[in-house]
Design a protein around this motif. Sequence first.
Motif, PDB file in Angstrom:
ATOM      1  N   MET A  34      41.739  39.921  19.613  1.00 36.09           N
ATOM      2  CA  MET A  34      40.306  39.927  19.319  1.00 36.09           C
ATOM      3  C   MET A  34      39.707  41.171  19.967  1.00 36.09           C
ATOM      4  SD  MET A  34      40.137  37.135  17.618  1.00 36.09           S
ATOM      5  CE  MET A  34      38.439  36.653  17.523  1.00 36.09           C
ATOM      6  N   TRP A  35      38.704  41.766  19.312  1.00 34.33           N
ATOM      7  CA  TRP A  35      38.120  43.020  19.805  1.00 34.33           C
ATOM      8  C   TRP A  35      36.612  43.003  19.607  1.00 34.33           C
ATOM      9  CZ3 TRP A  35      35.897  46.546  16.214  1.00 34.33           C
ATOM     10  CH2 TRP A  35      35.388  47.701  16.807  1.00 34.33           C
ATOM     11  N   ARG A  36      35.911  43.573  20.590  1.00 33.23           N
ATOM     12  CA  ARG A  36      34.474  43.771  20.419  1.00 33.23           C
ATOM     13  C   ARG A  36      34.088  45.177  20.862  1.00 33.23           C
ATOM     14  NH1 ARG A  36      33.100  39.294  24.680  1.00 33.23           N
ATOM     15  NH2 ARG A  36      33.165  40.541  26.560  1.00 33.23           N
ATOM     16  N   HIS A  37      32.941  45.633  20.355  1.00 29.47           N
ATOM     17  CA  HIS A  37      32.487  47.022  20.516  1.00 29.47           C
ATOM     18  C   HIS A  37      32.314  47.500  21.940  1.00 29.47           C
ATOM     19  CE1 HIS A  37      30.505  46.933  16.248  1.00 29.47           C
ATOM     20  NE2 HIS A  37      31.809  46.970  16.193  1.00 29.47           N
ATOM     21  N   ASP A  38      32.215  46.605  22.897  1.00 27.96           N
ATOM     22  CA  ASP A  38      31.986  47.042  24.276  1.00 27.96           C
ATOM     23  C   ASP A  38      33.268  47.500  24.983  1.00 27.96           C
ATOM     24  OD1 ASP A  38      33.312  44.678  24.877  1.00 27.96           O
ATOM     25  OD2 ASP A  38      31.704  43.841  26.098  1.00 27.96           O
ATOM     26  N   GLY A  39      34.376  47.599  24.242  1.00 35.03           N
ATOM     27  CA  GLY A  39      35.625  48.062  24.829  1.00 35.03           C
ATOM     28  C   GLY A  39      36.451  46.954  25.436  1.00 35.03           C
ATOM     29  N   THR A  40      36.288  45.730  24.935  1.00 37.82           N
ATOM     30  CA  THR A  40      37.036  44.583  25.432  1.00 37.82           C
ATOM     31  C   THR A  40      37.966  44.073  24.339  1.00 37.82           C
ATOM     32  OG1 THR A  40      35.152  43.932  26.792  1.00 37.82           O
ATOM     33  CG2 THR A  40      36.817  42.255  26.407  1.00 37.82           C
ATOM     34  N   SER A  41      39.165  43.681  24.723  1.00 37.87           N
ATOM     35  CA  SER A  41      40.073  43.029  23.776  1.00 37.87           C
ATOM     36  C   SER A  41      40.780  41.884  24.486  1.00 37.87           C
ATOM     37  CB  SER A  41      41.086  44.017  23.197  1.00 37.87           C
ATOM     38  OG  SER A  41      41.999  44.425  24.183  1.00 37.87           O
ATOM     39  N   ARG A  42      41.275  40.939  23.680  1.00 43.73           N
ATOM     40  CA  ARG A  42      41.992  39.798  24.225  1.00 43.73           C
ATOM     41  C   ARG A  42      43.087  39.406  23.249  1.00 43.73           C
ATOM     42  NH1 ARG A  42      39.918  34.990  27.612  1.00 43.73           N
ATOM     43  NH2 ARG A  42      41.659  33.547  27.444  1.00 43.73           N
ATOM     44  N   LEU A  43      44.310  39.359  23.754  1.00 44.32           N
ATOM     45  CA  LEU A  43      45.452  38.931  22.957  1.00 44.32           C
ATOM     46  C   LEU A  43      45.646  37.445  23.212  1.00 44.32           C
ATOM     47  CD1 LEU A  43      47.870  39.748  21.138  1.00 44.32           C
ATOM     48  CD2 LEU A  43      49.181  39.977  23.234  1.00 44.32           C
ATOM     49  N   GLY A  44      45.391  36.615  22.208  1.00 45.97           N
ATOM     50  CA  GLY A  44      45.453  35.163  22.347  1.00 45.97           C
ATOM     51  C   GLY A  44      44.153  34.628  22.909  1.00 45.97           C
ATOM     52  N   GLY A  45      43.781  33.449  22.504  1.00 48.41           N
ATOM     53  CA  GLY A  45      42.557  32.839  23.002  1.00 48.41           C
ATOM     54  C   GLY A  45      41.318  33.379  22.321  1.00 48.41           C
ATOM     55  N   VAL A  46      40.171  32.971  22.844  1.00 48.11           N
ATOM     56  CA  VAL A  46      38.882  33.298  22.239  1.00 48.11           C
ATOM     57  C   VAL A  46      38.221  34.435  23.007  1.00 48.11           C
ATOM     58  CG1 VAL A  46      36.573  32.395  21.720  1.00 48.11           C
ATOM     59  CG2 VAL A  46      38.577  30.930  21.428  1.00 48.11           C
ATOM     60  N   LEU A  47      37.581  35.333  22.282  1.00 49.39           N
ATOM     61  CA  LEU A  47      36.757  36.388  22.872  1.00 49.39           C
ATOM     62  C   LEU A  47      35.372  36.245  22.252  1.00 49.39           C
ATOM     63  CD1 LEU A  47      36.563  38.928  24.663  1.00 49.39           C
ATOM     64  CD2 LEU A  47      37.183  40.267  22.647  1.00 49.39           C
ATOM     65  N   GLU A  48      34.401  35.848  23.054  1.00 51.46           N
ATOM     66  CA  GLU A  48      33.039  35.641  22.558  1.00 51.46           C
ATOM     67  C   GLU A  48      32.488  36.907  21.912  1.00 51.46           C
ATOM     68  OE1 GLU A  48      31.209  32.736  22.807  1.00 51.46           O
ATOM     69  OE2 GLU A  48      32.966  31.735  23.676  1.00 51.46           O
ATOM     70  N   ARG A  49      31.749  36.755  20.825  1.00 54.11           N
ATOM     71  CA  ARG A  49      31.067  37.837  20.108  1.00 54.11           C
ATOM     72  C   ARG A  49      32.030  38.927  19.626  1.00 54.11           C
ATOM     73  NH1 ARG A  49      28.890  37.381  24.794  1.00 54.11           N
ATOM     74  NH2 ARG A  49      29.092  39.557  25.325  1.00 54.11           N
ATOM     75  N   ALA A  50      33.235  38.552  19.260  1.00 58.33           N
ATOM     76  CA  ALA A  50      34.205  39.539  18.776  1.00 58.33           C
ATOM     77  C   ALA A  50      33.766  40.108  17.427  1.00 58.33           C
ATOM     78  CB  ALA A  50      35.583  38.894  18.642  1.00 58.33           C
ATOM     79  N   GLN A  51      34.059  41.386  17.198  1.00 59.77           N
ATOM     80  CA  GLN A  51      33.739  42.037  15.927  1.00 59.77           C
ATOM     81  C   GLN A  51      34.930  42.037  14.966  1.00 59.77           C
ATOM     82  OE1 GLN A  51      32.219  43.626  18.762  1.00 59.77           O
ATOM     83  NE2 GLN A  51      30.260  42.849  18.082  1.00 59.77           N
ATOM     84  N   ALA A  52      36.141  41.951  15.504  1.00 63.86           N
ATOM     85  CA  ALA A  52      37.315  41.973  14.630  1.00 63.86           C
ATOM     86  C   ALA A  52      38.443  41.154  15.232  1.00 63.86           C
ATOM     87  CB  ALA A  52      37.794  43.410  14.394  1.00 63.86           C
ATOM     88  N   GLN A  53      39.250  40.613  14.349  1.00 70.00           N
ATOM     89  CA  GLN A  53      40.483  39.931  14.719  1.00 70.00           C
ATOM     90  C   GLN A  53      41.616  40.741  14.108  1.00 70.00           C
ATOM     91  OE1 GLN A  53      40.843  35.963  13.182  1.00 70.00           O
ATOM     92  NE2 GLN A  53      42.839  35.633  14.082  1.00 70.00           N
ATOM     93  N   VAL A  54      42.489  41.249  14.963  1.00 72.04           N
ATOM     94  CA  VAL A  54      43.619  42.050  14.502  1.00 72.04           C
ATOM     95  C   VAL A  54      44.882  41.222  14.679  1.00 72.04           C
ATOM     96  CG1 VAL A  54      44.881  44.212  14.808  1.00 72.04           C
ATOM     97  CG2 VAL A  54      42.420  44.147  15.245  1.00 72.04           C
ATOM     98  N   LEU A  55      45.724  41.209  13.669  1.00 69.18           N
ATOM     99  CA  LEU A  55      46.981  40.466  13.730  1.00 69.18           C
ATOM    100  C   LEU A  55      48.117  41.391  14.137  1.00 69.18           C
ATOM    101  CD1 LEU A  55      46.680  38.444  10.401  1.00 69.18           C
ATOM    102  CD2 LEU A  55      46.062  37.713  12.719  1.00 69.18           C
ATOM    103  N   ILE A  56      48.942  40.923  15.065  1.00 66.04           N
ATOM    104  CA  ILE A  56      50.138  41.648  15.483  1.00 66.04           C
ATOM    105  C   ILE A  56      51.317  40.703  15.346  1.00 66.04           C
ATOM    106  CG2 ILE A  56      49.790  41.091  17.937  1.00 66.04           C
ATOM    107  CD1 ILE A  56      50.990  43.919  18.556  1.00 66.04           C
ATOM    108  N   ASP A  57      52.463  41.228  14.979  1.00 69.32           N
ATOM    109  CA  ASP A  57      53.682  40.438  14.850  1.00 69.32           C
ATOM    110  C   ASP A  57      53.936  39.732  16.185  1.00 69.32           C
ATOM    111  OD1 ASP A  57      56.456  39.642  14.820  1.00 69.32           O
ATOM    112  OD2 ASP A  57      56.752  41.042  13.164  1.00 69.32           O
ATOM    113  N   ALA A  58      54.122  38.419  16.154  1.00 74.65           N
ATOM    114  CA  ALA A  58      54.303  37.635  17.376  1.00 74.65           C
ATOM    115  C   ALA A  58      55.521  38.090  18.174  1.00 74.65           C
ATOM    116  CB  ALA A  58      54.415  36.152  17.042  1.00 74.65           C
TER     117      ALA A  58
END
Length: 180
Positions: A34-58
């Motif tokens: 999950m990614w948001r414009h403020d320069g934060t990302s999270r692999l797995g789980g929830v990211l509040e106010r995310a702008q995009a969900q990117v899929l990566i091969d598990a």
Amino acid sequence: MSFIELNSGPWRGVAFLRGLGGPEDTPAGCKSLMWRHDGTSRLGGVLERAQAQVLIDAAAVPDRVQRAQPDPFVLRSVTTESAGEAFVFAGRMFSRSGDVETLEPCVAAQLTIAPETELAITVYEEFEYAVVAADGDLAVNRTPVPGRSVGFLDAGHRTLGLENHSDNIAHVLILGGGPA
């Protein structure tokens, strides 16, 4: 939720979220970054106010939740003026390493590009790239990539030219990896 197919290295797809959650929609065999414009990302789980969900091969990432909130650094335009800022989430780019650990060589970085700006960035020649234009009026190596779409660059390039033709800041994700 529908995803735009990527297939650049381990990257499989992207969906634009408009601040909504989406990890429960992750297809089998993939993990969510999950990614948001403020320069934060999270692999797995929830990211509040995310702008995009990117899929990566598990198989390309460890089976654990990872969060990255790297310090921004200044981007320079082709005229060496300040062109915005960047954040590296995974892999190595701009002589910086990301905090998200991967099991396969790849890169994920955010560029926040100033209005009416042109810049050139060095990329790994052996990687192919997806350039995710979250907003703005971009061109990738002179090819238009409108907001909420993706441009692709095959392996074999040493540089990537980016232009923000809009009057507003453009948020861009650069996703790269070895050809599938």
